[in-house]
Design an enzyme around this catalytic site. Structure first.
Site, PDB file in Angstrom:
ATOM      1  N   HIS A  81       0.830  -1.204   0.000  1.00  0.00           N
ATOM      2  CA  HIS A  81       0.000   0.000   0.000  1.00  0.00           C
ATOM      3  C   HIS A  81       0.869   1.261   0.000  1.00  0.00           C
ATOM      4  CE1 HIS A  81       0.459   0.836   4.378  1.00  0.00           C
ATOM      5  NE2 HIS A  81       0.374  -0.457   4.550  1.00  0.00           N
ATOM      6  N   ASP A  83      -0.377   4.445   1.045  1.00  0.00           N
ATOM      7  CA  ASP A  83      -0.744   5.425   2.069  1.00  0.00           C
ATOM      8  C   ASP A  83      -0.046   5.103   3.386  1.00  0.00           C
ATOM      9  OD1 ASP A  83      -2.357   3.082   2.243  1.00  0.00           O
ATOM     10  OD2 ASP A  83      -3.844   4.142   3.459  1.00  0.00           O
ATOM     11  N   ASP A 113       6.154   0.813   7.269  1.00  0.00           N
ATOM     12  CA  ASP A 113       4.752   0.522   6.956  1.00  0.00           C
ATOM     13  C   ASP A 113       4.242   1.465   5.869  1.00  0.00           C
ATOM     14  OD1 ASP A 113       2.157  -0.405   7.086  1.00  0.00           O
ATOM     15  OD2 ASP A 113       1.648   0.664   8.931  1.00  0.00           O
ATOM     16  N   GLU A 147      -5.226   1.633   2.430  1.00  0.00           N
ATOM     17  CA  GLU A 147      -5.110   0.482   3.330  1.00  0.00           C
ATOM     18  C   GLU A 147      -5.228   0.905   4.782  1.00  0.00           C
ATOM     19  OE1 GLU A 147      -3.272  -2.607   5.871  1.00  0.00           O
ATOM     20  OE2 GLU A 147      -2.673  -0.512   5.632  1.00  0.00           O
ATOM     21  N   GLU A 148      -4.767   2.123   5.095  1.00  0.00           N
ATOM     22  CA  GLU A 148      -4.757   2.583   6.479  1.00  0.00           C
ATOM     23  C   GLU A 148      -6.114   3.082   6.964  1.00  0.00           C
ATOM     24  OE1 GLU A 148      -2.540   1.935   8.426  1.00  0.00           O
ATOM     25  OE2 GLU A 148      -0.573   1.911   7.449  1.00  0.00           O
TER      26      GLU A 148
END
Length: 434
Positions: A81, A83, A113, A147-148
């Site tokens: 991802h 974001d 991340d 995704e977040e």
């Protein structure tokens, strides 16, 4: 074998992507498109034809396919991802979107991340283009938005509206596994994710009789809500080790010479010391109250009070989760899913898992590879709608004292350059055999 240019590029790509602020504040407040365009440019430079896809303007995803040599083979999805969660500059030692590189470390939001993995994928794909490498099976590369938060603009949108791009994909690889876990006694453990708990974010609503704060009120919504939240927070969920968790516990028990193994899981966890952290959050369901919202004036009893709970349930555990919440909330509090996504489980006796293990062991022969279940969730949940079995495999060789888990959504997120380069070598090795 990954070449020196790939080892250099993974560092540069990680830094470049960090400098593109893709903070996801929730509720649609994010712009991943600049990062998506950057990733697409690198893929195009490797001779691929990336597609940029948006459900909402500015919330871009990137998908490209690398054709394999065996058209009859199942395809593999490789995804990350774009974001990140927000970061406040005043809390950090360096600016969180500087992508600063010093003392052999890349700093910034997304270093772990998961712009590190995005950069690894780009570096490997471009290295293959220079070398003329083609994988055995098709590899679909996807960089996702959102995704977040809810994944509605990202993997959910891709799975629902662009399923054809993932035709033939039966397995997927993404965050977060194959990182070094130091147990404090000299052992280096590399957990590879083969499952994740389901996401059950809850909204609790208590209703009662509004009134003056000075009067007796047996129908106080705040009191009702507080009682339910306390019951949820104090509840002891029963042990429910899944096949993935059992495999992890068995391998850890063997590694530490613990003969009674799964006879008493809590006792086994106590004997594992720091290594228990790899599994202790995934031997049972959980529900943690996180937010409260009630009232508007100290002398007014409100007619409604609301709370939010971060619930997680194991594969096969959703029915028990629902039943338990019905009992814990009681007759005066209603609950509903604020967000609900399935739990996942992947086989640890599969050729894919064996190849991941072999790739790690080639470059970290001193390490001990074990399976584990992630306590949280990833985009693999949405791609599971397409029948894609997900594994967490973001290889990083980390020094002792580096708190990998604290980097996720934490202050001063950073990743060692050597860890990124190890990741490229391992990912390259695995994908060549996949």
């Amino acid at each position: 074998m990954a070449d020196q240019q790939a080892l250099d590029e993974v560092v540069r790509f990680t830094s470049d992507l960090i400098r593109i602020d893709t903070s996801n504040r929730g509720g649609g407040d994010c712009q991943e498109r600049p990062a998506a365009e950057y990733a697409a440019e690198q893929l195009a430079g490797a001779g691929l034809e990336p597609a940029l896809l948006e459900r909402t303007k500015g919330r871009a995803n990137v998908v490209a396919r690398i054709e394999g040599t065996d058209p009859s083979a199942d395809a593999l999805l490789l995804h990350g991802h774009l974001d990140v969660v927000p970061a406040r500059a005043e809390d950090w030692s360096v600016h969180p979107f500087s992508g600063e590189i010093h003392d052999g470390v890349v700093w910034g939001r997304g270093a772990v991340d998961m712009k590190n993995m995005d950069a690894m994928i780009l570096a490997v794909v471009r290295g293959w283009a220079r070398e003329g490498v083609r994988p055995r099976r098709d590899i679909v590369v996807a960089f996702t938005a959102d995704e977040e938060d809810s994944a509605r603009d990202g993997s959910g949108f891709l799975a629902d509206r662009h399923a054809g791009l993932f035709e033939g994909c039966t397995e997927g690889v993404s965050e977060a596994g194959a990182f070094t876990f130091h147990d404090g006694s000299g052992r280096q453990i590399y957990p590879i994710a083969a499952g994740e708990r389901g996401t059950g974010w809850l909204r609790l609503t208590a209703r009662g009789r509004a009134g003056h704060g000075s009067q007796v009120n047996r129908e106080n919504a705040v009191t009702r809500l507080a009682a339910a939240v306390t019951r949820i927070g104090e509840h002891q969920w029963p042990l429910r080790p899944t096949p993935t968790v059992r495999a992890a516990l068995n391998e850890l028990a063997a590694l530490y010479g613990i003969e009674d193994g799964l006879d008493d899981v809590d006792r086994l966890l106590a004997k594992l010391g720091p290594a228990a952290k790899l599994v202790e959050a995934t031997v049972r369901n959980s529900a943690n109250p996180t937010m409260l919202d009630a009232g508007y004036k100290v002398n007014v009893i409100p007619g409604e009070a609301v709370a939010y709970v971060d619930g997680r349930y194991l594969p096969g555990g959703e029915d028990e989760f629902r039943t338990t919440l019905d009992r814990l909330t009681g007759p005066d509090v209603e609950w509903e899913f604020h967000h609900n996504e399935v739990a996942l489980q992947a086989p640890v006796d599969s050729p894919t898992y064996a190849k991941m293990r072999a790739a790690v062991e080639e470059f970290a022969p001193e390490g001990h590879v074990v399976p584990y279940c992630m306590s949280g969730g990833t985009d693999a949940k949405q791609f599971a709608r397409l029948g894609i079995t997900g594994y967490g495999f973001t290889p990083l060789k980390l020094p002792e004292g580096y708190d990998y888990r604290a980097m996720f959504h934490g202050v001063d997120e950073r990743v060692p350059v050597e860890a990124l380069q190890f990741g490229v070598r391992v990912l390259d090795r695995y994908l060549r055999t996949a």
